[in-house]
Scaffold this motif. Structure first.
Motif, PDB file in Angstrom:
ATOM      1  N   THR A   1      20.151  35.890   0.782  1.00 55.92           N
ATOM      2  CA  THR A   1      20.979  35.200   1.777  1.00 55.92           C
ATOM      3  C   THR A   1      22.283  34.777   1.128  1.00 55.92           C
ATOM      4  OG1 THR A   1      18.999  34.331   2.856  1.00 55.92           O
ATOM      5  CG2 THR A   1      21.079  33.224   3.366  1.00 55.92           C
TER       6      THR A   1
ATOM      7  N   SER B   1      27.515  30.963  -2.021  1.00 55.26           N
ATOM      8  CA  SER B   1      26.266  30.993  -2.806  1.00 55.26           C
ATOM      9  C   SER B   1      25.392  32.150  -2.339  1.00 55.26           C
ATOM     10  CB  SER B   1      25.526  29.664  -2.684  1.00 55.26           C
ATOM     11  OG  SER B   1      25.420  29.287  -1.330  1.00 55.26           O
TER      12      SER B   1
ATOM     13  N   HIS C   1      21.321  33.319  -2.363  1.00 53.36           N
ATOM     14  CA  HIS C   1      19.978  32.747  -2.531  1.00 53.36           C
ATOM     15  C   HIS C   1      18.914  33.837  -2.433  1.00 53.36           C
ATOM     16  CE1 HIS C   1      21.545  28.644  -1.884  1.00 53.36           C
ATOM     17  NE2 HIS C   1      22.415  29.290  -1.124  1.00 53.36           N
TER      18      HIS C   1
ATOM     19  N   THR D   1      16.891  31.475   8.261  1.00 50.74           N
ATOM     20  CA  THR D   1      16.949  31.317   6.798  1.00 50.74           C
ATOM     21  C   THR D   1      18.366  30.905   6.384  1.00 50.74           C
ATOM     22  OG1 THR D   1      15.424  33.160   6.728  1.00 50.74           O
ATOM     23  CG2 THR D   1      16.385  32.485   4.633  1.00 50.74           C
ATOM     24  N   TYR D   2      19.357  31.583   6.965  1.00 53.64           N
ATOM     25  CA  TYR D   2      20.765  31.264   6.636  1.00 53.64           C
ATOM     26  C   TYR D   2      21.048  29.782   6.892  1.00 53.64           C
ATOM     27  CZ  TYR D   2      25.784  30.818   7.105  1.00 53.64           C
ATOM     28  OH  TYR D   2      27.084  30.371   6.975  1.00 53.64           O
TER      29      TYR D   2
ATOM     30  N   ARG E   1      19.136  27.279   6.852  1.00 52.41           N
ATOM     31  CA  ARG E   1      18.517  26.392   5.859  1.00 52.41           C
ATOM     32  C   ARG E   1      19.437  26.279   4.628  1.00 52.41           C
ATOM     33  NH1 ARG E   1      13.717  29.028   5.058  1.00 52.41           N
ATOM     34  NH2 ARG E   1      14.035  29.410   2.856  1.00 52.41           N
ATOM     35  N   TYR E   2      19.952  27.425   4.167  1.00 55.07           N
ATOM     36  CA  TYR E   2      20.800  27.401   2.969  1.00 55.07           C
ATOM     37  C   TYR E   2      22.195  26.825   3.276  1.00 55.07           C
ATOM     38  CZ  TYR E   2      17.283  30.118   0.502  1.00 55.07           C
ATOM     39  OH  TYR E   2      16.124  30.527  -0.093  1.00 55.07           O
TER      40      TYR E   2
ATOM     41  N   LYS F   1      22.052  23.203   3.098  1.00 53.82           N
ATOM     42  CA  LYS F   1      22.002  22.765   1.696  1.00 53.82           C
ATOM     43  C   LYS F   1      23.448  22.726   1.119  1.00 53.82           C
ATOM     44  CE  LYS F   1      19.154  24.067  -2.274  1.00 53.82           C
ATOM     45  NZ  LYS F   1      20.237  24.025  -3.217  1.00 53.82           N
TER      46      LYS F   1
END
Ligand code: ADP
Ligand code: 5SP
Length: 476
Positions: free
Chosen positions: A330, A349, A351, A465-466, A468-469, A472
């Motif tokens: 990701t 970033s 991941h 999923t994206y 979630r990151y 962050k």
């Protein structure tokens, strides 16, 4: 039939399109490059415009012309009409602390109240992109340049003024000939999209005095004439011009994938998002244009292609050869900081790396998925403001990529329409120029193809999923 010209003076280049005003048929076109960087002397845009006009075979037979331009860029002119300093562009983030100060000041120290106040008065909570924050930066860091600034305008305003024969040394009276339109004025931070009026108190509190600002002309009003006699239309911010170019209607959401990623819709009512995710801009016809803009779009493709040593086309092929979800990779694409969400100091970033998924194909796909997920967040922000998205219209240089089209359909969960490859900002400007000539906007056909996601219209798992990151990244 009379010919009309539309110009797109965008971040990376200048494009000129010449069309038959009645049918919209393409007659000729030209282009020229702009220099890199988020601080550019406007003279480069003028040189590129001359080159692009020559490349398009000249304007001798053109009856009207309009300019669509990159929004927000701060062009300061002194009394004689000279440019005071290179323009700070929409993607220059140095005024991020000034944006924070302006919000706090509006709320007497309370940023939440300040954001609500800005959203209510201008439609938009300031971020580093807005012209008003750049004026504050100028006053704070270059007071002598701020004091010398007799007029402030935007890239498209300045080019229209140059096209009308004004320029360095034409003197104070020529500053009064600056013209703009409501769509571009609404991105300054010192204009209310709702009332259609400038806010002199914002100019005073940012620059330190109230400079000349361009007169706002109506959607089909004449803004001037070229020395050769062609009418100059009001022009527009590039996103509003793209809306005109694809004839966007209520229910359509346009997503433009260029240097910036933008998500915007034509709306009958003004928007006032105090969270700051959606800017309450105006469109080029008298309606509104709620818009979310990201700083990281096609440059992520450019840099990933350079890293992998492939062309953009090969990058797209690689991405399409990888599985949806990029084998677990990701990318959060905040390479240049980000504007939506407002994280000017963020970095990108990657991941989920494992020894088995770290392949060129997965990396290529992660770049496309990351950029399109960040735009899916922009779409969600518009929907949260009540914008109905029945169809996405995909435009901009990146929209020509099949990988972008496929992954967009999976990420957005809304049917996607891709107009055939074209320059829709310049086309919108040409359509406006035709409207200025005829008194009404012509209906020009917009051909294209519909793209559907393989899994139907539900957003794909990689978006979850994206998010979630990305959440962050906001905390970091
Ligand atoms: N096949 C492609 N795949 C991915 N990106 C592409 C492709 N073709 C062009 N682009 C991107 O389009 C961008 C230029 O788009 P454009 O909308 O003209 O930008 P801007 O309006 O910001 O100057 C380039 O950065 C390039 O990466
Ligand atoms: O800042 C914004 C919109 O608010 C950008 O959309 C600029 O208008 C630049 O556009 P491109 O040159 O990337 O098309």
């Amino acid at each position: 039939m009379p010919l009309v010209a539309g110009i797109d003076s965008s971040t990376q280049s200048c494009k000129v399109i010449i069309r038959d005003s009645a049918t919209g048929a393409l007659v000729r076109q030209g282009r020229a490059s702009h220099p890199e960087g988020s601080e550019v002397h406007p003279e480069h845009w003028w040189t590129a415009l001359q080159e692009a006009i020559t490349d398009a075979g000249g304007f001798d037979d053109v009856d009207a012309v309009s300019i669509g331009g990159q929004q927000h860029g701060m062009v300061c002119l002194d009394e004689s009409g000279d440019v005071v300093r290179p323009a700070l562009l929409w993607n220059d983030t140095r005024s991020a602390p000034d944006a924070e100060d302006l919000i706090r000041e509006a709320g007497d120290g309370d940023s939440v109240a300040g954001a609500a106040q800005w959203a209510s008065s201008t439609g938009t909570v300031p971020v580093a992109s807005l012209t008003a924050t750049k004026l504050r930066w100028l006053a704070r860091n270059e007071p002598e340049n701020a004091a010398r600034t007799a007029a402030v305008c935007l890239p498209h305003d300045w080019l229209s003024w140059r096209l009308a024969g004004n320029g360095p040394g034409t003197g104070p009276a020529s500053l009064e000939l600056l013209r703009t339109d409501r769509s571009d004025a609404s991105g300054t931070g010192y204009f209310s999209a709702t009332t259609g009026e400038y806010l002199p108190e914002v100019l005073r509190s940012t620059l330190g005095h109230v400079p000349v600002v361009p007169t706002v002309v109506g959607p089909l009003e004449v803004a001037g004439k070229t020395p050769g006699g062609a009418l100059i239309g009001p022009g527009a911010g590039d996103n509003a011009a793209a809306g005109l170019g694809v004839s966007a209607a209520v229910g359509d959401v346009v997503i433009s994938i260029g240097t910036s990623g933008t998500v915007f819709a034509v709306s009958k009512g003004s928007s006032h998002d105090a969270s700051g995710l959606v800017a309450g801009f105006a469109d080029a016809t008298g309606n509104y244009l709620p818009l979310a803009c990201t700083l990281n779009a096609t440059r992520i493709f450019d840099s990933t292609a350079a890293l992998l040593g492939v062309t953009l086309h090969e990058l797209g092929d690689l991405a399409l050869s990888a599985p949806e979800g990029s084998g677990g990779l990701t990318m959060v694409p905040y390479f240049e900081g980000e504007r939506t969400p407002n994280l000017p100091n963020a970095t990108g970033s990657l991941h989920g790396l494992t020894l088995s998924n770290y392949t060129p194909a997965n990396l290529a796909r992660a770049a496309f998925e990351g950029v399109l997920c960040s735009l899916a967040d922009g779409l969600a922000a518009l929907q949260a403001q009540g914008v109905a998205a029945q169809r996405i219209i995909l435009v901009g240089g990146g929209a020509q990529s099949e990988a972008v089209q496929q992954i967009a359909a999976a990420a957005f969960g809304v049917p996607v329409f891709v107009p055939k490859p074209g320059e829709y900002v310049a086309d919108g400007a040409a359509r406006q120029a035709a409207g200025v000539l005829a008194g009404t906007l012509p209906d020009w056909p917009v051909e294209g193809v519909n793209v559907r996601a393989r899994n139907g219209d539900a957003p794909a798992a990689f978006l979850t999923t994206y998010r979630r990151y990305a959440a962050k990244a906001a905390i970091d």
